[in-house]
Design an enzyme around this catalytic site. Structure first.
Site, short mmCIF file in Angstrom:
data_model
loop_
_atom_site.label_atom_id
_atom_site.label_comp_id
_atom_site.label_asym_id
_atom_site.label_seq_id
_atom_site.Cartn_x
_atom_site.Cartn_y
_atom_site.Cartn_z
N THR A 96 4.95 10.00 4.47
CA THR A 96 3.92 8.98 4.61
C THR A 96 3.13 9.19 5.89
O THR A 96 3.70 9.42 6.96
CB THR A 96 4.55 7.58 4.64
OG1 THR A 96 5.22 7.36 3.42
CG2 THR A 96 3.49 6.50 4.83
N ARG A 123 0.79 -1.23 0.00
CA ARG A 123 0.00 0.00 0.00
C ARG A 123 0.82 1.29 0.00
O ARG A 123 0.26 2.37 -0.12
CB ARG A 123 -0.98 0.05 1.19
CG ARG A 123 -2.09 -0.96 1.12
CD ARG A 123 -3.31 -0.50 1.87
NE ARG A 123 -3.02 -0.21 3.29
CZ ARG A 123 -3.86 0.41 4.09
NH1 ARG A 123 -5.03 0.83 3.65
NH2 ARG A 123 -3.54 0.63 5.36
N ASP A 124 2.14 1.19 0.14
CA ASP A 124 2.94 2.43 0.13
C ASP A 124 4.27 2.21 -0.59
O ASP A 124 5.33 2.64 -0.11
CB ASP A 124 3.17 2.92 1.56
CG ASP A 124 3.66 4.37 1.59
OD1 ASP A 124 3.33 5.13 0.64
OD2 ASP A 124 4.36 4.75 2.54
N LEU A 125 4.22 1.54 -1.72
CA LEU A 125 5.43 1.33 -2.52
C LEU A 125 5.82 2.63 -3.20
O LEU A 125 5.00 3.27 -3.87
CB LEU A 125 5.19 0.24 -3.57
CG LEU A 125 5.08 -1.19 -3.04
CD1 LEU A 125 4.56 -2.12 -4.13
CD2 LEU A 125 6.43 -1.69 -2.53
N ASN A 133 11.02 4.00 -0.38
CA ASN A 133 10.86 2.77 0.41
C ASN A 133 11.58 1.58 -0.22
O ASN A 133 11.36 0.44 0.17
CB ASN A 133 9.37 2.43 0.58
CG ASN A 133 8.73 3.26 1.67
OD1 ASN A 133 9.43 3.85 2.50
ND2 ASN A 133 7.41 3.33 1.68
#
Length: 699
Positions: A692, A507-509, A513
C-alpha cells in the site's frame, strides 16, 4: 324547535334522499370544489365520489361508491374517523396543491398531505378503477392515490400489501358497525414474520390466514385470478375476474369475515361468491400447536401430528384441543443426529411458526432441503416448492401452528420431523416394512452383511491414511467460519459508512487489512488512507489515486472519485477471494488474461459458479449460501456505481434467504491490466501489488 333548526334538518333530509350532481366530470382542478350534494363521476361512469350518510346516522362523510349499482355501496371513505354533522362539507384543492376536506367552521377534517414541488398546479381525478388520484398537471405524476390508503374494501387490480419504495403496508380495516365507517377491530394485512402471507385479525388476535407464498395456484376460485407480486418495489397481491364487466369487491366485515361479493344486476343485490373463515378448521389455531385439523371428521376435528400426543389427554377426550394442542411424545429418543427422519403429510395447509419462524431457501432441491433441515436441530418441518422452473425450500423452526387438511392437489406435501422410533412406526403404518422397498432392503442386506468385515478394514485403512497427511491453513477455515468472517466484514464496513459518528470511506479494503482474532472474528485495520465525508456528502474526489490495484473500483482508479460504493467494490473482491481461496490478481490456466472477477463472471454466466469454490471446503459448504455469496460478490463489483448495492442492502441479502436478489451485470476489470495501462489513465501514482502506498495529508 326553532324554525332555523327545522330548516337545516329539512335541507339535510333532502340532500340525503335526493342527491343532485352539478359536477359530472372525472377531474377536479384548482379553484374548483365539490360541495355537499354534488358528485364527481369517473369517465366511464363506473364510480362516483361525494358526500353520504350511513343508513341510521346523521353524520356526513366523503366517500367513493359504485355508480352503476343501485344500492349505494361504499368502497372508500376519506374522513372515516372525523365526520361532520351538517351539509357544509367542501372538498377542494388548496394553495399547496393538496386535496382538503373542510367543514362549516373551515376546519380541515382530511387532507392528502403530500409535498408538491415548485409552483406546479395539481388536479384530482377519479379513475374508472375506483382510484382517486392527485396528479401534477405538467408531468401527470401521481402524487397521491386512494388505493394506497384503503378502508374496508379491495377492488379488482388494487394492490394489497407492502410498497417497498414508500414503506406503506396497505391493509383493510372493517367499519365499526353498519352505521359507522370508523376504523373497526377486524384487520386484513400482510404478515412478514414468516413467508409472506395475509392474516385476518380480530383486534390483536389472529383469526384466519391465507397460507404462505409461493405455491398456491393463481386462481382463487373458478374464474377469479390472483396475481402475487414479489420484486424490488412490491410485495403484494391483487385479484381480478376474467370478465372485467363483472362488478366485484372484497370486504372485511366487522364480524370477522373476509367476503368476495359479485353484483347481480338482475336481482339488484350482492351475492357472496367466497368467504373465509367458513369451516371449523379455518379458524386460526383451532387445534393448538403440533396438530392438524380436519373439518370432515364428524367425531373430533383435531388430531396430533406424527410423533406428537395430546398435551392434556383429558381435554382431548372432552373434544377440546385448541387451548393446549399437542407435545412431543415420550419415546425418549433424541431428535438431533439420532437417525431421525420425516413423515410426509399430503394436501395440507402449510404451518405457521409464531415464535421462531421459518427460513426460505431458494434454488434448492428436495434432497438438499431435507438434509439442510436434518443438520439443524431446531428445524421441525420442511417442504419443497416448485416455483416456475426453480425448486425452492421452506423450513420451519419451533412450534407448528394452524395446519389444516385441505384435500387440494395444489397444496404441497409437508414433511414433519420425527425421531427414529416414530419414523419406524409411521413407515409400518404407511406401507409396511415388507413392501417393495422393504424386500429390496432385505436383498441388499443379504449381500452386504457378509462383506462387512472387509468394508470395515478398508474404512480404517483409508481413515488412518488421511490422519497421516500438513493440514493447510485454508482447510481449517471451513465454510461456516468463512461465512461468519464475510458477515463480520460487512457489519464492520456498515458501521464505518452509517453507524459511526463520522462517515468513513476506508479506500484500501483488502484481505491483508482484515485481521482475525483467536475466535476468527474479523477486524478491519489500517486506516492510513481513510477519508471522512460530511454528513450530507455522498462522494469526493482526489488527484492522487492511492490504494491497492485489484481492490480499487473503476471510478476511483480512473477518475479518483470515491464513495461508500468504492468500499462496496473492494468488499465484493474480498468476498470472492474468501469463497474461492484465490487472489484477484492470480492466474488461471484456461484464461491467463482473466482476473478472479473475470473468472467468476465467466463461470456464473455458464451456470458453473460452484467450480470456483475452494476445494478445501468442498465437504463443508452449504450450496445455497455459497451461490448467494457469489451473486452478492458479483453485484458489488459491477462497473456502474449506481448498480452496486450499499452495505445495508448487502448485509440484508447475506442475512436472509427471503430477500430477492437481482441478477448481476458484467463486472469491471474482467481482464488483467498492466501497471503502465493503469498509470496512463490515473491522475497519480498507485500501487499495483499487495504493498500500500500511503500519503499523509490533512483532513
Amino acid at each position: 324547535m326553532n324554525s332555523n333548526k327545522l330548516l337545516k334538518i329539512l335541507i339535510l333530509a333532502f340532500l340525503l334522499f335526493f342527491p343532485f350532481s352539478s359536477s359530472s366530470t372525472e377531474t377536479l382542478i384548482q379553484n374548483q370544489s365539490i360541495k355537499d350534494g354534488q358528485i364527481l363521476i369517473s369517465k366511464e361512469k363506473n364510480f362516483s365520489i361525494g358526500f353520504f350518510s350511513p343508513a341510521n346516522s346523521s353524520y356526513r362523510y366523503l366517500g367513493i361508491w359504485f355508480a352503476k349499482v343501485k344500492e349505494q355501496t361504499l368502497v372508500w371513505v376519506a374522513n372515516r374517523n372525523d365526520p361532520f354533522n351538517d351539509s357544509s362539507g367542501v372538498l377542494s384543492i388548496n394553495q399547496d396543491g393538496n386535496l382538503v376536506l373542510h367543514d362549516s367552521f373551515n376546519r380541515s377534517l382530511w387532507s392528502t398531505n403530500v409535498s408538491v414541488q415548485g409552483q406546479a398546479s395539481t388536479a384530482a381525478q377519479l379513475l374508472d378503477s375506483g382510484n382517486l388520484v392527485l396528479v401534477q398537471e405538467n408531468n401527470k405524476k401521481v402524487l397521491w392515490q386512494s388505493f394506497d390508503y384503503p378502508t374496508d374494501t379491495l377492488l379488482p387490480n388494487m394492490s394489497l400489501g407492502l410498497n417497498r419504495r414508500t414503506g406503506l403496508n396497505r391493509l383493510l380495516t372493517s367499519w365499526k358497525s353498519r352505521d359507522d365507517p370508523g376504523t373497526g377491530d377486524c384487520i386484513y394485512k400482510l404478515n412478514l414474520i414468516e413467508a409472506p402471507q395475509f392474516f385476518l385479525y380480530k383486534g390483536l388476535i389472529p383469526y384466519w390466514r391465507t397460507g404462505p407464498w409461493p405455491w398456491r395456484s393463481s386462481t382463487l376460485k373458478s374464474n377469479v385470478k390472483v396475481n402475487y407480486i414479489n420484486n424490488g418495489d412490491e410485495l403484494s397481491y391483487k385479484y381480478f375476474f376474467d370478465d372485467s364487466a363483472i362488478i366485484t369487491r372484497i370486504v372485511v366485515d366487522n364480524s370477522g369475515l373476509l367476503q368476495l361479493f359479485v353484483w347481480n344486476d338482475g336481482e339488484h343485490r350482492w351475492n357472496e361468491f367466497w368467504s373465509a373463515p367458513k369451516y371449523r378448521c379455518d379458524k386460526y389455531g383451532q387445534c393448538g400447536a403440533y396438530s392438524i385439523c380436519n373439518s370432515d371428521d364428524i367425531d373430533f376435528e383435531c388430531s396430533c401430528l406424527p410423533g406428537y400426543e395430546p398435551k392434556s389427554p383429558r381435554q382431548w377426550y372432552l373434544r377440546e384441543g385448541s387451548e393446549l394442542g399437542c407435545v412431543r411424545n415420550k419415546s425418549g429418543l433424541s431428535m438431533c443426529g439420532n437417525e431421525e427422519g420425516f413423515v410426509k403429510m399430503e394436501r395440507v395447509k402449510a404451518p405457521f411458526s409464531p415464535v421462531t419462524g421459518h427460513m426460505y431457501l431458494s434454488m434448492m432441491s428436495y434432497e438438499a432441503c431435507k438434509q439442510a433441515c436434518l443438520r439443524n436441530c431446531s428445524c421441525t418441518a420442511f417442504t419443497s416448492l416448485k416455483d416456475g422452473k426453480e425448486t425452492n425450500c421452506l423450513h420451519w423452526y419451533g412450534e407448528l401452528m394452524d395446519i389444516e387438511m385441505h384435500y387440494d392437489e395444489r397444496d404441497p406435501s409437508i414433511y414433519v420431523r420425527v425421531d427414529a422410533a416414530d419414523l419406524a412406526k409411521n413407515t409400518m403404518k404407511f406401507g409396511g416394512f415388507l413392501g417393495n422397498k422393504g424386500r429390496l432392503a432385505l436383498v441388499v442386506m443379504s449381500i452386504v452383511v457378509p462383506l462387512l468385515p472387509m468394508i470395515l478394514l478398508a474404512h480404517l485403512w483409508i481413515r488412518n491414511k488421511k490422519k497421516m497427511r500438513d493440514p493447510t491453513k485454508s482447510s481449517s477455515l471451513n465454510w461456516s467460519k468463512r461465512f461468519k468472517i464475510i458477515i463480520g466484514i460487512a457489519r464492520g464496513i456498515l458501521y464505518l459508512h452509517y453507524d459511526s459518528r463520522l462517515r468513513i470511506i476506508h479506500r484500501d479494503l483488502k484481505t491483508s487489512n482484515i485481521l482475525l482474532d483467536d475466535e476468527m472474528n474479523p477486524k478491519i485495520s489500517d486506516f492510513g488512507l481513510a477519508r471522512i465525508l460530511k454528513e450530507d456528502q455522498i462522494q469526493d474526489k482526489t488527484k492522487r489515486v492511492v490504494g491497492t490495484y485489484g481492490y480499487m473500483s473503476p471510478e476511483y482508479a480512473v477518475f479518483g472519485k470515491f464513495s461508500t460504493k468504492s468500499d462496496v467494490f473492494s468488499f465484493g473482491v474480498i468476498l470472492l477471494e474468501i469463497v474461492s481461496g484465490k487472489k484477484n490478481s492470480g492466474s488461471y490456466m484456461e484464461h491467463p488474461s482473466l482476473t478472479l472477477i473475470g473468472h467468476v463472471w465467466e463461470l456464473w454466466i455458464e451456470d458453473k459458479a460452484l467450480d470456483i469454490v475452494d476445494s478445501s471446503i468442498n465437504e463443508s459448504y452449504v450450496t445455497h449460501e455459497v451461490l448467494r455469496s457469489i451473486q452478492i460478490g458479483l453485484l458489488c463489483v459491477q462497473e456502474d456505481v449506481r448498480d452496486r448495492p450499499d452495505m445495508l442492502e448487502v448485509l440484508l441479502m447475506l442475512y436472509t434467504d427471503a430477500t430477492t436478489i437481482p441478477s448481476p451485470k458484467q463486472p469491471a476489470f474482467i481482464f488483467r491490466t498492466t501497471s503502465n495501462d493503469l498509470k496512463s489513465v490515473a491522475e497519480g501514482p498507485c500501487s499495483i501489488n499487495e504493498v500500500t502506498l500511503t500519503n499523509i495529508e490533512a483532513r
